[in-house]
Design an enzyme around this catalytic site. Structure first.
Site, short mmCIF file in Angstrom:
data_model
loop_
_atom_site.label_atom_id
_atom_site.label_comp_id
_atom_site.label_asym_id
_atom_site.label_seq_id
_atom_site.Cartn_x
_atom_site.Cartn_y
_atom_site.Cartn_z
N GLU A 194 1.02 -1.31 0.15
CA GLU A 194 0.03 -0.13 0.00
C GLU A 194 0.93 1.43 0.01
O GLU A 194 0.81 1.90 0.96
CB GLU A 194 -0.98 -0.02 1.21
CG GLU A 194 -1.97 -1.24 1.12
CD GLU A 194 -3.05 -1.24 2.24
OE1 GLU A 194 -4.14 -1.62 1.98
OE2 GLU A 194 -2.91 -0.41 3.16
N GLU A 382 -5.53 -8.39 -0.20
CA GLU A 382 -6.15 -8.21 1.14
C GLU A 382 -7.83 -7.92 0.76
O GLU A 382 -7.86 -7.21 -0.34
CB GLU A 382 -5.85 -7.04 1.99
CG GLU A 382 -4.41 -7.27 2.42
CD GLU A 382 -4.15 -5.96 3.01
OE1 GLU A 382 -5.00 -5.08 3.56
OE2 GLU A 382 -2.92 -5.68 3.72
#
Length: 475
Positions: A194, A382
């Protein structure tokens, strides 16, 4: 670029072509092939700082998250990751949870400061010993590790942190050492997790470590150092790992859903996906910053040195994406060709204020990444949600989480059925853990953790996921 008409989509969803003219009620009664490919990889995901604890044991060095979480007012309820889920001592118990659900893959991250307490220099053998034990335990249980080298816990000792270009090279050196040390057993690496979070939220918005609110030019340079670190890590892993090792990254790309599934709105989503990710995944996959991004930033645009973009766009074996919530887009007559619509106050969401429920993003995320950049393979690194979990009579029936997962899974399955290269899924998360600035107030796990006793209890969602894996089909 793949093109699908109504007949193609009908086939992709497992419907006979003759159903396209049927009334809706009749179509709903038809059987539907809701399976996944036989080699689809089902897994769970966690991150080192969120679960390990043991922050002062066996030579681990402090990280920016240790500093941030111990700064008053930065984390909900003054909480920190000092103990977290105590997985440093309970990893065997956590591997047993994975095995009981039937997962065959586990996405984990390595704490950089356990390997290099000061970010670089002499490696710490006790830190490496821990990850050797974890990897060996996973393999003994028939579970394949997917290792993320950096999931936000930057060693505090690195001078200047992500504002310093040299940090990108330090990450490359560390990633290369990790590949050399674990690569005889670990065959899948993800470089960073991320980019947008550890750059923007940590250095522009100030809500995450290190809690800075930089000027635009400084913030854009941090972004550049982040993607440069990814590229250097790809090259270092490639140089040090065994033949056949696969390398990717886990990116929380900004994803969009068309307000109506018509050509003009789909094209708006395509434009938005490329433009709104110009500083991250677009740069990585295309090897350049878009002219529109550079023009928009003007004098604040990142300073790029010769050779940087070639490093940043080092070839990948797969792209992994973290998919939680969408933005909605419609076609627009303005210069961008799209307009991002705001979420309304009444929009459905889960326990976290940002986590709006939009299951269609499961399909559109996979489709857009596939069509825009044509990766060799895609993974959902995720997907999951927070819920206000409360134990009752020793049980936790989190039907709201099951609702979320089931609906998102429907759209991931649509993407698979239409032929997009989605190869696996990692549910976030194996268990409740330290949820960054939210502390322990938001629970994302399919296992409930009593943080006073460290007891793990399977939730209803764990049983649902186990059944999904058993059937290899929607439940």
């Amino acid at each position: 670029m793949a093109q699908f008409n109504r007949r193609d989509i009908g086939k992709g969803l497992g419907l006979a072509a003759t159903t396209l003219g049927m009334p809706a009620a009749a179509r709903a009664a038809m059987p539907r092939d809701a399976s996944f490919p036989s080699d689809f990889q089902w897994g769970c995901a966690t991150a080192s700082y969120q679960i390990e604890g043991a922050v002062n044991e066996d030579g681990r060095g402090p990280t920016i998250w240790d500093t941030f979480s111990h700064t008053p007012g930065k984390v909900a309820n003054g909480e920190n990751g000092d103990v977290a889920c105590d997985s440093y001592h309970r990893y065997a118990e956590d591997i047993a949870l994975l095995k009981a659900m039937g997962v065959r893959t586990y996405r984990m991250s390595v704490a950089w400061s356990r390997i290099f307490p000061e970010g670089r220099g002499k490696p710490n053998p006790k830190g490496l010993d821990y990850y050797n034990r974890v990897v060996d335990g996973l393999l003994a249980a028939g579970i394949e590790p997917y290792v993320t080298t950096f999931h936000w816990d930057l060693p505090q000792a690195l001078p200047g942190g992500w504002q310093n270009r040299d940090t990108a090279y330090a990450l490359g050196d560390y990633a290369g050492y990790l590949a050399k040390s674990l690569g005889d057993r670990v065959h899948n690496f993800m470089t960073v997790n991320e980019l947008r979070c550890f750059t923007d939220i940590g250095h522009i918005e100030g809500r995450h470590a290190p809690g800075l609110k930089l000027l635009p030019a400084q913030g854009n340079q941090v972004r550049h150092h982040g993607v440069l670190a990814h590229g250097l890590a790809v090259q270092a892993i490639r140089a040090n790992a065994r033949p056949g090792t696969r390398i990717g990254l886990a990116d929380n790309t900004s994803f969009f859903v068309p307000v109506i599934e018509t050509p003009e709105h789909i094209e708006a989503v395509r434009r938005a996906t490329r433009e709104e990710n110009a500083m991250f995944l677009t740069a990585i996959m295309e090897g350049k910053y878009l002219d529109s991004y550079l023009a928009e930033q003007g004098a604040a645009a990142p300073k790029v040195q010769a050779g940087d973009m070639k490093i940043i766009s080092s070839p990948l074996d797969f792209v992994a994406i973290n998919v939680y919530t969408p933005s909605y887009v419609r076609s627009d007559s303005g210069p961008k060709g799209y307009k991002i619509l705001p979420h309304l106050p009444q929009s459905p969401r889960m326990a976290s204020p940002w986590l709006y429920v939009g299951p269609e993003v499961g399909y559109w995320s996979v489709r857009m990444v596939s069509e825009l950049w044509k990766p060799k393979a895609l993974y959902i690194s995720e997907n999951g949600c927070s819920a206000d979990d409360v134990m009752a009579d020793g049980r936790l029936d989190d039907a709201d989480r099951v609702m979320y997962l089931r609906n998102y899974m429907t759209h991931f399955q649509r993407a698979v059925a239409e032929g997009y290269p989605l190869k696996g899924y990692f549910l976030w998360s194996l268990m409740d853990n330290f949820e960054w600035a939210d502390g322990y107030s938001k629970r994302f796990g399919v296992h409930y953790v009593d943080f006073a006793t460290q007891k793990r209890t399977p939730k209803l969602s764990a049983a649902w996921y186990r059944e999904l894996i058993r059937r290899n089909a929607l439940v």
